[in-house]
Design a protein around this motif. Sequence first.
Motif, PDB file in Angstrom:
ATOM      1  N   ARG A   1       0.849  -1.193   0.000  1.00  0.00           N
ATOM      2  CA  ARG A   1       0.000   0.000   0.000  1.00  0.00           C
ATOM      3  C   ARG A   1       0.889   1.250   0.000  1.00  0.00           C
ATOM      4  N   CYS A   2       0.295   2.373  -0.399  1.00  0.00           N
ATOM      5  CA  CYS A   2       1.018   3.642  -0.305  1.00  0.00           C
ATOM      6  C   CYS A   2       0.251   4.583   0.609  1.00  0.00           C
ATOM      7  N   LEU A   3       0.969   5.496   1.214  1.00  0.00           N
ATOM      8  CA  LEU A   3       0.410   6.402   2.217  1.00  0.00           C
ATOM      9  C   LEU A   3       0.204   7.787   1.609  1.00  0.00           C
ATOM     10  N   LEU A   4      -1.017   8.284   1.704  1.00  0.00           N
ATOM     11  CA  LEU A   4      -1.355   9.625   1.228  1.00  0.00           C
ATOM     12  C   LEU A   4      -2.037  10.404   2.344  1.00  0.00           C
ATOM     13  N   GLY A   5      -1.865  11.710   2.320  1.00  0.00           N
ATOM     14  CA  GLY A   5      -2.505  12.562   3.311  1.00  0.00           C
ATOM     15  C   GLY A   5      -3.176  13.746   2.654  1.00  0.00           C
ATOM     16  N   ARG A   6      -3.954  14.481   3.431  1.00  0.00           N
ATOM     17  CA  ARG A   6      -4.613  15.678   2.923  1.00  0.00           C
ATOM     18  C   ARG A   6      -4.634  16.762   3.986  1.00  0.00           C
ATOM     19  N   GLN A   7      -4.527  17.995   3.539  1.00  0.00           N
ATOM     20  CA  GLN A   7      -4.675  19.143   4.410  1.00  0.00           C
ATOM     21  C   GLN A   7      -6.093  19.677   4.292  1.00  0.00           C
ATOM     22  N   SER A   8      -6.512  20.449   5.283  1.00  0.00           N
ATOM     23  CA  SER A   8      -7.881  20.975   5.270  1.00  0.00           C
ATOM     24  C   SER A   8      -8.117  21.930   4.108  1.00  0.00           C
ATOM     25  N   SER A   9      -7.025  22.499   3.562  1.00  0.00           N
ATOM     26  CA  SER A   9      -7.155  23.428   2.435  1.00  0.00           C
ATOM     27  C   SER A   9      -7.337  22.712   1.106  1.00  0.00           C
ATOM     28  N   PHE A  10      -7.134  21.381   1.076  1.00  0.00           N
ATOM     29  CA  PHE A  10      -7.295  20.631  -0.167  1.00  0.00           C
ATOM     30  C   PHE A  10      -8.762  20.589  -0.577  1.00  0.00           C
ATOM     31  N   PRO A  11      -9.036  20.495  -1.883  1.00  0.00           N
ATOM     32  CA  PRO A  11     -10.418  20.258  -2.332  1.00  0.00           C
ATOM     33  C   PRO A  11     -10.925  18.928  -1.772  1.00  0.00           C
TER      34      PRO A  11
ATOM     35  N   GLU B   1      -5.201  16.979   7.940  1.00  0.00           N
ATOM     36  CA  GLU B   1      -6.592  16.689   8.274  1.00  0.00           C
ATOM     37  C   GLU B   1      -6.810  15.185   8.352  1.00  0.00           C
ATOM     38  N   ASP B   2      -6.117  14.455   7.462  1.00  0.00           N
ATOM     39  CA  ASP B   2      -6.278  13.000   7.422  1.00  0.00           C
ATOM     40  C   ASP B   2      -5.092  12.383   6.689  1.00  0.00           C
ATOM     41  N   ALA B   3      -4.824  11.120   6.998  1.00  0.00           N
ATOM     42  CA  ALA B   3      -3.832  10.330   6.270  1.00  0.00           C
ATOM     43  C   ALA B   3      -4.306   8.889   6.268  1.00  0.00           C
ATOM     44  N   ARG B   4      -4.119   8.207   5.126  1.00  0.00           N
ATOM     45  CA  ARG B   4      -4.625   6.841   4.983  1.00  0.00           C
ATOM     46  C   ARG B   4      -3.688   6.027   4.103  1.00  0.00           C
TER      47      ARG B   4
END
Length: 373
Positions: free
Chosen positions: A233-243, A317-320
Amino acid sequence: MKENRFRPVQTSSDRFRPVQTGSDQFRVTAMFRHLRLLLSATKCPPTRCCSGFVSRMRYVNRLKEDDDACAAALQNAHIFLFHRLSPLLQRTEHRTFRPAALMSSDVLSILERIGSDRSLLKESVLIGCSEQNQAQFCLDVGDLDQAAVEEECEGNFIDLRKAFFLLTGSQAPLVAKAQALLRWHQTSGFCSATGQPTHRNQAGSHRVCSNSGIIYYPKMSPVVIVLVSDGKRCLLGRQSSFPPGMYSALAGFCDMGESLEETLCREVAEEVGLEVHSISYSSSQHWPFPHSSFMLGCHASVSPAHTQLNVDHGELEDARWFSLKEITSALQVKTLPRRGDPPVLWLPPKHAIANRLIIEWMDRQQRRQEDGE
């Protein structure tokens, strides 16, 4: 025992020099004649791409160093317009978008028609040159009426973040470089040492303090961006400013004194609480956000036995973790989700180095599956 045909003799300038007999000299001469024929048959002339690249780089460098040459090139150049750092785009016949490349004479005519001073053209900043050695400049017309300029140019000024999803090929890097240079000039009008005004050269490749003579050059901030994998698997994250729905690779600025590897390990530990054990470099990219970054792209691995995430929500905001199937599906999303659409995972635009890292990981995983690993 065969006779040694090359008898070394010592001289003052060359300790050993081969001496040839008459028959040997004939054979050697014939051998080199055949060799010359072979080389002349296989030797390739410099390709247009290679020689053209050298020519363009030297031409651009001359424009940076010679104000008169740069001013002359500006009179017959392509100008890319911006309005408060948003590029001017035009819709093509194929319903795509492209940056509007206007001739300098056309820009002068537009300035006249909307009642602006023609001298504004002199504030253009050199970007580079085309394959045809046509100089390329950018100009921000943020003080002019946006609607009037758009009507004259038959285009629209579009925020660069959105424009990145509309542009293709080499257009996005060109526009990104132009915006970065314009932003740097807008924020570098005074010397940090004396507080006195700085003045640019004609090309806009540097600024000089009017008091101390200190020279300032455009700078980029180094940022490490990494795609972490546990093998499957690969790890991706997002900031609250992302769409909504957008995830990307982890990234962070280099602290003073850090190496690339140290920054990578620290950022992964800070943001998701993982410790990486192997790192490989992929590629680099200039990125205009937030204020001109130099992105250093890497891949990193963690132990499959230690993949529990501890996300710092002050950073993300999140990472999965995402499977190959999820990534493959997300890369098929070609248009931005609209409001009201069901949630869908989508990834950074193909111009972004994060997209490149994700595709590299996907290709590697697919090869492993084909090889039965």
